[in-house]
Design a protein around this motif. Structure first.
Motif, PDB file in Angstrom:
ATOM      1  N   TYR A   1      12.696  13.965  45.813  1.00 18.52           N
ATOM      2  CA  TYR A   1      13.532  14.555  44.772  1.00 18.52           C
ATOM      3  C   TYR A   1      14.995  14.597  45.212  1.00 18.52           C
ATOM      4  O   TYR A   1      15.899  14.345  44.419  1.00 18.52           O
TER       5      TYR A   1
ATOM      6  N   SER B   1      14.570  25.708  40.181  1.00 16.16           N
ATOM      7  CA  SER B   1      14.784  24.355  39.682  1.00 16.16           C
ATOM      8  C   SER B   1      16.210  24.208  39.156  1.00 16.16           C
ATOM      9  O   SER B   1      16.688  25.064  38.413  1.00 16.16           O
TER      10      SER B   1
ATOM     11  N   TYR C   1       7.369  17.412  38.319  1.00 20.49           N
ATOM     12  CA  TYR C   1       6.961  18.474  39.233  1.00 20.49           C
ATOM     13  C   TYR C   1       7.445  18.102  40.621  1.00 20.49           C
ATOM     14  O   TYR C   1       7.269  16.969  41.064  1.00 20.49           O
TER      15      TYR C   1
ATOM     16  N   VAL D   1      12.351  20.086  35.254  1.00 22.14           N
ATOM     17  CA  VAL D   1      11.727  19.998  36.580  1.00 22.14           C
ATOM     18  C   VAL D   1      11.093  21.335  36.932  1.00 22.14           C
ATOM     19  O   VAL D   1      11.773  22.355  36.986  1.00 22.14           O
ATOM     20  N   GLU D   2       9.780  21.297  37.186  1.00 23.81           N
ATOM     21  CA  GLU D   2       9.075  22.502  37.614  1.00 23.81           C
ATOM     22  C   GLU D   2       8.842  22.420  39.122  1.00 23.81           C
ATOM     23  O   GLU D   2       8.313  21.419  39.617  1.00 23.81           O
ATOM     24  N   ILE D   3       9.234  23.465  39.816  1.00 26.51           N
ATOM     25  CA  ILE D   3       9.024  23.539  41.256  1.00 26.51           C
ATOM     26  C   ILE D   3       7.628  24.108  41.513  1.00 26.51           C
ATOM     27  O   ILE D   3       7.260  25.139  40.950  1.00 26.51           O
TER      28      ILE D   3
ATOM     29  N   THR E   1      19.581  15.704  38.407  1.00 26.05           N
ATOM     30  CA  THR E   1      18.716  16.873  38.515  1.00 26.05           C
ATOM     31  C   THR E   1      17.352  16.626  37.883  1.00 26.05           C
ATOM     32  O   THR E   1      16.393  17.327  38.164  1.00 26.05           O
ATOM     33  N   SER E   2      17.261  15.606  37.026  1.00 27.41           N
ATOM     34  CA  SER E   2      16.002  15.218  36.392  1.00 27.41           C
ATOM     35  C   SER E   2      15.902  13.692  36.439  1.00 27.41           C
ATOM     36  O   SER E   2      16.117  13.008  35.436  1.00 27.41           O
TER      37      SER E   2
END
Length: 194
Positions: free
Chosen positions: A74, A101, A92, A106-108, A83-84
Protein backbone atom coordinates in the motif's frame (compact mmCIF):
# COMPACT_ATOMS: atom_id res chain seq x y z
CA UNK A 1 -17.56 -19.33 -2.50
CA UNK A 2 -15.25 -16.62 -3.78
CA UNK A 3 -11.62 -17.44 -4.53
CA UNK A 4 -8.58 -15.66 -3.20
CA UNK A 5 -6.00 -15.20 -5.97
CA UNK A 6 -2.45 -14.14 -5.22
CA UNK A 7 -1.27 -12.42 -8.39
CA UNK A 8 2.31 -11.34 -7.97
CA UNK A 9 5.38 -10.35 -9.97
CA UNK A 10 8.66 -12.07 -9.15
CA UNK A 11 12.17 -12.74 -10.36
CA UNK A 12 13.31 -16.12 -11.69
CA UNK A 13 14.60 -16.92 -8.22
CA UNK A 14 11.27 -16.14 -6.54
CA UNK A 15 11.78 -12.66 -5.10
CA UNK A 16 9.11 -9.97 -5.35
CA UNK A 17 11.63 -7.23 -4.70
CA UNK A 18 15.14 -6.54 -3.55
CA UNK A 19 15.99 -6.76 0.18
CA UNK A 20 14.28 -3.37 0.75
CA UNK A 21 11.19 -4.48 -1.22
CA UNK A 22 11.95 -2.37 -4.29
CA UNK A 23 10.62 -4.06 -7.44
CA UNK A 24 11.50 -1.34 -9.93
CA UNK A 25 13.95 -3.65 -11.75
CA UNK A 26 10.95 -5.79 -12.76
CA UNK A 27 8.71 -2.90 -13.77
CA UNK A 28 11.54 -1.61 -15.97
CA UNK A 29 11.14 -4.82 -18.03
CA UNK A 30 7.49 -4.18 -18.92
CA UNK A 31 7.20 -4.02 -22.69
CA UNK A 32 4.31 -3.26 -25.05
CA UNK A 33 3.35 -6.93 -25.46
CA UNK A 34 3.17 -7.56 -21.72
CA UNK A 35 1.36 -4.31 -20.94
CA UNK A 36 -1.14 -5.19 -23.69
CA UNK A 37 -1.72 -8.56 -22.04
CA UNK A 38 -2.35 -6.93 -18.65
CA UNK A 39 -4.78 -4.40 -20.15
CA UNK A 40 -6.66 -7.03 -22.15
CA UNK A 41 -6.69 -9.97 -19.76
CA UNK A 42 -6.02 -8.67 -16.25
CA UNK A 43 -7.49 -5.13 -16.22
CA UNK A 44 -9.03 -5.49 -12.74
CA UNK A 45 -5.55 -6.00 -11.27
CA UNK A 46 -4.12 -2.77 -12.65
CA UNK A 47 -3.94 0.25 -10.35
CA UNK A 48 -6.55 2.84 -11.23
CA UNK A 49 -4.05 5.31 -12.78
CA UNK A 50 -2.70 2.52 -15.04
CA UNK A 51 -6.27 1.62 -16.08
CA UNK A 52 -6.80 5.25 -17.06
CA UNK A 53 -3.50 5.49 -18.95
CA UNK A 54 -4.24 2.27 -20.86
CA UNK A 55 -7.80 3.27 -21.76
CA UNK A 56 -9.53 0.53 -19.75
CA UNK A 57 -10.83 2.63 -16.84
CA UNK A 58 -14.43 2.40 -18.08
CA UNK A 59 -14.38 -1.35 -18.58
CA UNK A 60 -16.69 -3.17 -16.20
CA UNK A 61 -15.09 -5.44 -13.63
CA UNK A 62 -14.37 -8.87 -15.05
CA UNK A 63 -12.85 -11.03 -12.35
CA UNK A 64 -12.16 -9.15 -9.11
CA UNK A 65 -14.11 -6.62 -7.06
CA UNK A 66 -11.90 -6.64 -3.96
CA UNK A 67 -8.16 -6.19 -3.37
CA UNK A 68 -6.12 -7.01 -0.28
CA UNK A 69 -2.62 -5.72 0.25
CA UNK A 70 -0.14 -5.38 3.05
CA UNK A 71 1.10 -2.09 4.41
CA UNK A 72 4.34 -2.22 2.38
CA UNK A 73 2.47 -2.74 -0.89
CA UNK A 74 0.00 0.00 0.00
CA UNK A 75 2.86 2.38 0.84
CA UNK A 76 4.17 2.15 -2.75
CA UNK A 77 1.10 4.03 -3.99
CA UNK A 78 0.80 6.18 -0.88
CA UNK A 79 4.32 7.56 -1.46
CA UNK A 80 3.08 8.73 -4.88
CA UNK A 81 0.02 10.40 -3.35
CA UNK A 82 -2.37 7.56 -4.21
CA UNK A 83 -4.52 7.05 -1.14
CA UNK A 84 -6.76 4.64 -3.09
CA UNK A 85 -4.51 2.96 -5.70
CA UNK A 86 -7.24 0.48 -6.67
CA UNK A 87 -10.19 2.85 -6.49
CA UNK A 88 -12.20 0.69 -8.89
CA UNK A 89 -12.15 -2.14 -6.29
CA UNK A 90 -13.00 -2.46 -2.59
CA UNK A 91 -9.64 -2.02 -0.88
CA UNK A 92 -8.40 -3.65 2.30
CA UNK A 93 -4.97 -2.99 3.78
CA UNK A 94 -3.59 -5.32 6.44
CA UNK A 95 -1.69 -3.13 8.88
CA UNK A 96 -1.08 -3.03 12.59
CA UNK A 97 0.73 0.31 12.35
CA UNK A 98 -1.63 2.38 10.19
CA UNK A 99 -4.18 3.60 12.72
CA UNK A 100 -6.53 5.40 10.35
CA UNK A 101 -7.31 5.05 6.68
CA UNK A 102 -6.27 8.03 4.56
CA UNK A 103 -9.10 7.29 2.11
CA UNK A 104 -12.79 6.35 2.52
CA UNK A 105 -12.41 3.55 -0.07
CA UNK A 106 -9.63 1.87 1.94
CA UNK A 107 -10.45 -0.21 5.00
CA UNK A 108 -7.60 -0.93 7.40
CA UNK A 109 -7.57 -4.47 8.82
CA UNK A 110 -5.55 -4.28 12.00
CA UNK A 111 -6.83 -7.52 13.46
CA UNK A 112 -7.11 -11.05 12.13
CA UNK A 113 -6.58 -10.86 8.35
CA UNK A 114 -7.41 -14.57 7.95
CA UNK A 115 -10.83 -14.04 9.56
CA UNK A 116 -11.43 -11.02 7.31
CA UNK A 117 -10.53 -13.00 4.19
CA UNK A 118 -12.82 -15.85 5.23
CA UNK A 119 -15.61 -13.32 5.70
CA UNK A 120 -14.96 -11.87 2.24
CA UNK A 121 -14.77 -15.31 0.63
CA UNK A 122 -18.15 -16.22 2.13
CA UNK A 123 -19.88 -13.24 0.50
CA UNK A 124 -22.37 -13.93 -2.26
CA UNK A 125 -20.61 -12.44 -5.27
CA UNK A 126 -19.71 -13.36 -8.81
CA UNK A 127 -16.28 -11.77 -8.32
CA UNK A 128 -13.13 -13.09 -6.67
CA UNK A 129 -10.61 -11.43 -4.36
CA UNK A 130 -7.22 -10.20 -5.55
CA UNK A 131 -4.27 -10.45 -3.16
CA UNK A 132 -1.59 -8.15 -4.55
CA UNK A 133 0.98 -8.36 -1.78
CA UNK A 134 3.06 -8.42 0.18
CA UNK A 135 5.16 -11.29 1.40
CA UNK A 136 4.07 -11.27 5.04
CA UNK A 137 0.36 -11.02 4.25
CA UNK A 138 0.68 -13.75 1.58
CA UNK A 139 2.52 -16.00 4.02
CA UNK A 140 -0.18 -15.49 6.63
CA UNK A 141 -2.91 -16.17 4.08
CA UNK A 142 -1.30 -19.16 2.34
CA UNK A 143 -3.96 -21.59 3.59
CA UNK A 144 -6.66 -19.31 2.13
CA UNK A 145 -5.07 -18.84 -1.31
CA UNK A 146 -6.99 -20.77 -3.98
CA UNK A 147 -5.02 -19.65 -7.02
CA UNK A 148 -1.55 -18.31 -7.76
CA UNK A 149 -0.84 -16.21 -10.83
CA UNK A 150 2.89 -15.58 -10.97
CA UNK A 151 4.31 -13.06 -13.42
CA UNK A 152 7.97 -14.07 -13.70
CA UNK A 153 10.47 -11.62 -15.11
CA UNK A 154 13.81 -12.76 -16.63
CA UNK A 155 16.11 -11.52 -13.91
CA UNK A 156 17.77 -12.85 -10.78
CA UNK A 157 17.93 -10.83 -7.56
CA UNK A 158 20.02 -13.31 -5.56
CA UNK A 159 18.39 -12.12 -2.36
CA UNK A 160 15.38 -10.06 -1.45
CA UNK A 161 11.77 -10.20 -0.42
CA UNK A 162 10.29 -13.70 -1.01
CA UNK A 163 6.82 -14.33 -2.42
CA UNK A 164 5.82 -15.81 0.95
CA UNK A 165 7.22 -14.81 4.32
CA UNK A 166 6.42 -15.79 7.92
CA UNK A 167 7.37 -19.48 7.95
CA UNK A 168 5.00 -21.14 5.51
CA UNK A 169 4.52 -24.88 5.35
CA UNK A 170 4.66 -27.20 2.34
CA UNK A 171 1.60 -26.53 0.18
CA UNK A 172 0.76 -28.18 -3.15
CA UNK A 173 -0.58 -26.39 -6.19
CA UNK A 174 -1.35 -27.72 -9.68
CA UNK A 175 -0.03 -25.95 -12.78
CA UNK A 176 -2.96 -24.86 -14.95
CA UNK A 177 -1.27 -22.78 -17.63
CA UNK A 178 1.90 -21.04 -18.74
CA UNK A 179 2.03 -18.08 -21.10
CA UNK A 180 5.32 -16.84 -22.48
CA UNK A 181 6.23 -13.43 -23.89
CA UNK A 182 8.92 -12.29 -26.29
CA UNK A 183 10.69 -10.40 -23.52
CA UNK A 184 11.33 -13.65 -21.66
CA UNK A 185 8.61 -12.93 -19.09
CA UNK A 186 6.06 -15.61 -18.39
CA UNK A 187 2.82 -15.96 -16.48
CA UNK A 188 2.12 -19.19 -14.65
CA UNK A 189 -1.29 -20.00 -13.20
CA UNK A 190 -1.69 -22.56 -10.44
CA UNK A 191 -4.70 -23.82 -8.50
CA UNK A 192 -4.60 -25.23 -5.00
CA UNK A 193 -4.38 -28.98 -5.02
CA UNK A 194 -7.23 -30.27 -2.87
Amino acid sequence: MRKLTYLIACSIDGFIGDPSGDASAMTALLDEEFIGYLAAERPDTLPTPAREALGVADRPLERFDTVIQGRGSYDVGLKQGLTSPYGHLREYVASRSLAESPDPNVEIVSGDIVAKVRELKAEDSEFDIYLCGGATVAGGLLDEIDELIIKTYPLVYGSGMPMFATGVSLTHFTLDSVRTFGSGALVRTYSRKR
